[in-house]
Design an enzyme around this catalytic site. Structure first.
Site, PDB file in Angstrom:
ATOM      1  N   ASP A 288      46.338  38.434  46.725  1.00  0.00           N
ATOM      2  CA  ASP A 288      46.186  39.533  45.779  1.00  0.00           C
ATOM      3  C   ASP A 288      44.805  40.179  45.817  1.00  0.00           C
ATOM      4  O   ASP A 288      44.436  40.914  44.917  1.00  0.00           O
ATOM      5  CB  ASP A 288      46.468  39.033  44.362  1.00  0.00           C
ATOM      6  CG  ASP A 288      45.594  37.845  43.981  1.00  0.00           C
ATOM      7  OD1 ASP A 288      44.714  37.470  44.786  1.00  0.00           O
ATOM      8  OD2 ASP A 288      45.788  37.289  42.885  1.00  0.00           O
TER       9      ASP A 288
ATOM     10  N   CYS B  64      41.905  36.179  46.948  1.00  0.00           N
ATOM     11  CA  CYS B  64      42.268  34.919  47.597  1.00  0.00           C
ATOM     12  C   CYS B  64      41.066  34.037  47.924  1.00  0.00           C
ATOM     13  O   CYS B  64      41.130  32.815  47.758  1.00  0.00           O
ATOM     14  CB  CYS B  64      43.108  35.179  48.841  1.00  0.00           C
ATOM     15  SG  CYS B  64      42.342  36.273  50.058  1.00  0.00           S
TER      16      CYS B  64
ATOM     17  N   HIS C 110      43.126  36.741  55.053  1.00  0.00           N
ATOM     18  CA  HIS C 110      43.564  35.987  53.878  1.00  0.00           C
ATOM     19  C   HIS C 110      42.928  34.605  53.909  1.00  0.00           C
ATOM     20  O   HIS C 110      42.635  34.063  54.978  1.00  0.00           O
ATOM     21  CB  HIS C 110      45.091  35.856  53.869  1.00  0.00           C
ATOM     22  CG  HIS C 110      45.624  35.117  52.678  1.00  0.00           C
ATOM     23  ND1 HIS C 110      45.544  35.617  51.398  1.00  0.00           N
ATOM     24  CD2 HIS C 110      46.221  33.899  52.568  1.00  0.00           C
ATOM     25  CE1 HIS C 110      46.080  34.751  50.555  1.00  0.00           C
ATOM     26  NE2 HIS C 110      46.492  33.703  51.234  1.00  0.00           N
TER      27      HIS C 110
END
Length: 291
Positions: free
Chosen positions: A127, A130, A268
């Site tokens: 989101d 992370c 990520h």
């Protein structure tokens, strides 16, 4: 003669109000989430990437001419969205094949490192928070954060406050809007103090992505080594607070993973937890190290 006390840094100022006319922030968040979904439909992702490119271009145009950290962030978002639109462009079988191979390679390396150190990947919500959520999860495992404070808001605040209080340590790594991020720039100019202050407030209060400066800030703020596992070499990247040495296999360290390919959005972070069979031994070792 009385010794002067060292003046403490002024508190981090609140973020500036959002500029009038900003459009689509909620929509942008939803589109990023759609692209982050590894199980999402390819055609839906392609459409989302096109819409995202259009919205972020509008936002960047609205911020054009401004030199604060939010304008800089919007410009980067627009460039990233454009790159994603190219990535999801149809009819490029060779590019798709290369991407799938890179995904497989990244997964293989992550699994190998986890097996070597008795770790398992704990997925963090993709989101925009992370990095901060992954480190908060690790700090909770180590007993350095209570469960009710183990969230991205806590670690964002800690990173922003530490960076703001140690401006000279971080300013050289954050080029200004007039530098490498400016149109037609020919130098890597540094942020002004005001720009740096605004940057720290953005890290604290928004979903701006964190990276190397924020990892280093959190390592120093919590006085804990942070190891980042990645597919690129070196596969393990250490971040050490001053006067501390540690190894990846030590119990009282933070371990997170950095992914460029395994997730639809690309970049990520996840948390790397000890496997269940090692968890109790690790917790006991950590408690002993900090008592």
């Amino acid at each position: 003669m009385a010794k002067k006390s060292k003046k403490s840094p002024s508190p981090l100022p609140p973020p500036p109000p959002p500029p009038a006319g900003d459009v689509g922030d909620d929509l942008v968040d939803d589109l990023w989430a759609e692209l982050d979904d590894r199980n999402g439909d390819a055609s839906v992702k392609r459409e989302a990437s096109v819409v995202l490119q259009q919205v972020t271009m509008v936002q960047a145009q609205q911020s054009a001419g401004k030199k604060d950290s939010k304008a800089r962030f919007k410009a980067r978002e627009a460039r990233k969205a454009a790159a994603l639109a190219d990535k999801f462009a149809p009819n490029d079988a060779d590019a798709d094949a290369r991407l799938q191979e890179e995904i497989k390679n990244e997964k293989r390396i992550m699994e190998q490192v986890c097996d070597d150190y008795g770790l398992e990947l704990h997925e963090i919500n993709p989101d925009g928070h992370c990095l901060f959520s992954a480190i908060a999860d690790q700090l909770a495992l180590l007993g350095l954060l209570p469960a009710n404070a183990a969230n991205f808001a806590t670690t964002r605040l800690a990173a922003a406050q530490y960076m703001y209080s140690h401006e000279d340590d971080f300013l050289p790594f954050l080029p200004s809007i007039e530098g490498e991020d400016g149109a037609g720039a020919t130098s890597s100019g540094l942020m002004t103090h005001q720009q740096f202050s605004s940057y720290c407030a953005t890290i604290r209060d928004t979903g701006a992505w964190g990276g190397e400066p924020e990892i280093q800030a959190l390592s120093r703020a919590y006085k804990i080594p942070i190891f980042v596992v990645q597919a690129e070499k070196p596969h393990i990247v250490p971040h050490m607070p001053p006067a501390v040495t540690a190894e990846m296999g030590d119990p009282n360290v933070v371990r997170i993973s950095y992914h460029r390919r395994m997730y639809g959005l690309g970049e990520h972070y996840n948390s790397l937890r000890p496997k269940a069979s090692r968890m109790h031994r690790a917790v006991d070792s950590v408690k002993a190290a900090f008592t």
